[in-house]
Design an enzyme around this catalytic site. Structure first.
Site, PDB file in Angstrom:
ATOM      1  CB  THR A 192      -0.889   0.057   1.252  1.00 21.87           C
ATOM      2  OG1 THR A 192      -0.036   0.067   2.387  1.00 21.87           O
ATOM      3  CG2 THR A 192      -1.808  -1.132   1.336  1.00 21.87           C
ATOM      4  CD  GLU A 337      -5.243  -2.129   2.229  1.00 24.75           C
ATOM      5  OE1 GLU A 337      -5.615  -1.551   1.185  1.00 24.75           O
ATOM      6  OE2 GLU A 337      -4.584  -1.576   3.115  1.00 24.75           O
ATOM      7  CE  LYS A 446     -13.231  12.696  13.065  1.00 22.86           C
ATOM      8  NZ  LYS A 446     -12.009  11.942  13.045  1.00 22.86           N
ATOM      9  CD1 TRP A 451     -17.363  14.303  12.604  1.00 19.92           C
ATOM     10  CD2 TRP A 451     -17.376  12.448  11.336  1.00 19.92           C
ATOM     11  NE1 TRP A 451     -16.827  13.287  13.344  1.00 19.92           N
ATOM     12  CE2 TRP A 451     -16.820  12.131  12.601  1.00 19.92           C
ATOM     13  CE3 TRP A 451     -17.484  11.451  10.376  1.00 19.92           C
ATOM     14  CZ2 TRP A 451     -16.380  10.847  12.925  1.00 19.92           C
ATOM     15  CZ3 TRP A 451     -17.044  10.168  10.690  1.00 19.92           C
ATOM     16  CH2 TRP A 451     -16.485   9.873  11.956  1.00 19.92           C
TER      17      TRP A 451
HETATM   18  P1  AMP Z   1      -5.201   2.492  -2.697  1.00 18.10           P
HETATM   19  O1  AMP Z   1      -5.094   1.325  -1.822  1.00 18.10           O
HETATM   20  O2  AMP Z   1      -3.925   3.247  -2.846  1.00 18.10           O
HETATM   21  O3  AMP Z   1      -5.829   2.135  -4.001  1.00 18.10           O
HETATM   22  O4  AMP Z   1      -6.175   3.535  -2.003  1.00 18.10           O
HETATM   23  C1  AMP Z   1      -7.468   3.153  -1.620  1.00 18.10           C
HETATM   24  C2  AMP Z   1      -8.223   4.355  -1.171  1.00 18.10           C
HETATM   25  O5  AMP Z   1      -8.411   5.280  -2.245  1.00 18.10           O
HETATM   26  C3  AMP Z   1      -9.619   4.055  -0.698  1.00 18.10           C
HETATM   27  O6  AMP Z   1      -9.649   3.558   0.611  1.00 18.10           O
HETATM   28  C4  AMP Z   1     -10.285   5.417  -0.834  1.00 18.10           C
HETATM   29  O7  AMP Z   1      -9.976   6.264   0.257  1.00 18.10           O
HETATM   30  C5  AMP Z   1      -9.631   5.974  -2.069  1.00 18.10           C
HETATM   31  N1  AMP Z   1     -10.511   5.743  -3.228  1.00 18.10           N
HETATM   32  C6  AMP Z   1     -10.431   4.788  -4.152  1.00 18.10           C
HETATM   33  N2  AMP Z   1     -11.399   4.935  -5.078  1.00 18.10           N
HETATM   34  C7  AMP Z   1     -12.122   6.013  -4.711  1.00 18.10           C
HETATM   35  C8  AMP Z   1     -13.267   6.685  -5.238  1.00 18.10           C
HETATM   36  N3  AMP Z   1     -13.859   6.288  -6.366  1.00 18.10           N
HETATM   37  N4  AMP Z   1     -13.738   7.751  -4.560  1.00 18.10           N
HETATM   38  C9  AMP Z   1     -13.151   8.181  -3.431  1.00 18.10           C
HETATM   39  N5  AMP Z   1     -12.070   7.605  -2.894  1.00 18.10           N
HETATM   40  C10 AMP Z   1     -11.554   6.528  -3.517  1.00 18.10           C
END
Ligand code: AMP
Length: 551
Positions: A192, A337, A446, A451
């Protein structure tokens, strides 16, 4: 009583073999680091993946060994995906946009034995190599012998050429049969991006990858067909390019790999020249494409769908592409994940009755769960919240392609007692099951115990014509604890009048949601995967409102 059907383990090699046998003529088109276009059929890719196994075996790579990649989207990267997993070794895709120290830390943590790198990463390899000497025995450059660069490596670390390795493995690959083994074997390791703390490794199994490919290729999700030409813009080093290479193999869709050329002009050129029908990537990329199309007057001649995920999709993109270019935009959500796809925003019958404004709002949602992913939202006490589209809480997921523990940690340690994985996202779910991300739990503002969604404010700000990009952060506040601060980057040639921008926001959100201040900046920082880097912004601007209050 057990069923009497055949039992075949779900293996990644079966996707490749299917593509080679049943769609042998479908092609993989790759734009090289130098911009040159190369083509190969799935039949040829499968043959070369077997040669790669021969070459890697000759280097002593065995089942369960980790093979690291520092590579753009390309045919060779696809061969590595399939060949390495096919021989039961583990393909470790590394994000080359990270700092060299982080890349080295990840390689050491993964215990990679070989690194495969594109030509553009020579400086990175040279910076990383001295820090990973204990496990990495060879660096393989992804090029033919005549393009081999000089790379300064520590003693004992061999410098090899990919095409020479393939040639060396050809004879062994000729008769090679893809081995059959436990489908729960590890296949890909992906860390990640980790905006805080060390990156964490997510270790996909063959079973999770094949189930994900089947699940996300349903018509109401990726829905690739044999007639499609799919361009994954999201990198193969970022969560398997959202599973698109696997979904394309199982559908027999051709793949168009853009390599490192991800600016608007290059993407438009490739999309038209290679008749791309479906493409997918993060919003930043599509903002770049839109800017280019508007400036150049170019059209998209073949593209039927643009899939957007990775960050909240700005309303601007959802509106501009269909109206100006006739290409619908589809919003999806996922995370490393989750292999990564969790939800897709495709309509149900009820959406037909929405008026235009409600429909516009609906398209901003991240969508409904794909079969294979279950989700719920919970409040601060851990109790499940109602799906009323209003209450928001922490989003949790579970399913066969959701991570249960990070690499090197105790089995099941990423889950709560009921097997739910906490995504770190805050969301609402409406009665029809459409999930809407309100924020990352650490980005939500917050204010006096209430929120405020930073994403909602960013979307509104970005719909203003003078705003190219917007970020809302929580800034410390003497009275309310936290208040929203809006940072904006101006669109080319469009100066921003902050008072006018504030007026345009008011009326669109509750009054107490309005940012306390708007700052115009030249650049907004992004993470290695193209997301706004709010930790950096909070460090730089988190005290702005305190200072204003003192003044
Ligand atoms: P990653 O593991 O780097 O792909 O990041 C995952 C995170 O990206 C998610 O937990 C979200 O916070 C954000 N994310 C992914 N897709 C979206 C989406 N369509 N809209 C808003 N946030 C997103």
């Amino acid at each position: 009583m057990l069923g009497l059907m055949q039992s075949h383990p779900l293996l990644v090699s079966s996707l490749l073999v299917h593509a080679a046998r049943h769609h042998g003529e479908a092609e993989v088109v790759s734009q090289g680091v130098d911009g040159a276009i190369a083509r190969a059929s799935y039949r040829a890719v499968e043959r070369r993946a077997r040669s790669l196994v021969g070459g890697l075996s000759g280097l002593g790579i065995a089942p369960h060994d980790r093979v690291g990649t520092l590579a753009w989207n390309s045919q060779r990267h696809l061969e590595i995906y399939c060949g390495v997993q096919g021989m039961r070794a583990v393909c470790h895709t590394i994000n080359p946009r990270l700092h060299a120290e982080d890349v080295a830390w990840i390689i050491n943590h993964a215990g990679d034995r070989v690194l495969m790198a594109d030509l553009s990463f020579v400086p990175l390899v040279e910076a990383v190599a001295p820090l990973v000497g204990s496990s990495v025995q060879a660096v393989v450059m992804l090029c033919p012998p005549e393009q081999m660069p000089a790379v300064a490596l520590p003693e004992g670390m061999a410098l090899l050429c990919y095409e020479t390795l393939i040639e060396a493995g050809e004879a062994a690959g000729e008769a090679y049969q893809w081995p059959v083994f436990d489908e729960n074997s590890a296949g890909v390791l992906c860390y990640t991006s980790g905006t805080t703390g060390r990156p964490k490794g997510v270790l996909y199994s063959h079973r999770s990858t094949v189930l994900h490919a089947l699940g996300v290729n349903m018509p109401d999700a990726l829905g690739f067909r044999a007639v499609d030409r799919v361009m994954p813009v999201v990198p193969m080093f970022h969560v398997n390019a959202w599973g698109m290479p696997y979904a394309a193999l199982l559908a027999g869709a051709s793949l168009v790999m853009p390599g490192r050329h991800l600016d608007g002009a290059s993407l438009a050129r490739l999309m038209n020249a290679e008749r791309v029908t479906i493409t997918a990537g993060v919003p930043t990329v599509w903002l770049g494409l839109l800017e280019h199309l508007r400036a150049s007057g170019e059209r998209l001649d073949h593209t039927r769908r643009i899939i957007i995920g990775g960050s909240a999709c700005p309303a601007l993109l959802i509106e501009a592409f269909p109206v100006e270019y006739g290409v619908p935009v589809e919003h999806a959500w996922g995370m490393t994940e989750l292999s990564p796809i969790g939800t897709f925003n495709k309509p149900k019958p009820a959406q037909a009755a929405l008026d235009p404004e409600a429909h516009r709002q609906h398209l901003l949602k991240q969508g409904r769960a794909v079969f294979g992913v279950d989700m719920r939202i919970v409040g601060a006490d851990g109790a499940a919240l109602a799906w009323d589209g209003v209450q928001f809480g922490d989003l949790q997921v579970r399913g066969p392609w959701v991570c249960s523990a990070y690499y090197g940690e105790a089995p099941g340690s990423a889950l709560d007692g009921e097997g739910w994985f906490a995504t770190g996202d805050v969301a609402t779910i409406c009665p029809q099951g459409f999930m809407h991300i309100v924020d990352r739990s650490k980005d939500v503002i917050k204010s006096g115990g209430e929120w405020i969604s930073s994403i909602a404010l960013e979307n509104l700000a970005m719909s203003h014509p003078a705003v190219a990009e917007a970020a809302v952060i929580s800034a410390r506040h003497p009275k309310w604890d936290e208040r929203p601060l809006l940072l904006v980057r101006a669109a080319a040639g469009q100066p921003i009048d902050t008072a006018e921008l504030m007026r345009s926001l008011s009326g669109q959100v509750p009054r107490w949601w309005l940012p306390d201040a708007i700052l115009v900046v030249d650049e907004l920082p992004h993470t290695a995967t193209g997301k706004l880097q709010k930790t950096v912004l909070r460090a730089a601007y988190g005290d702005t409102l305190m200072k204003l209050a003192e003044a």
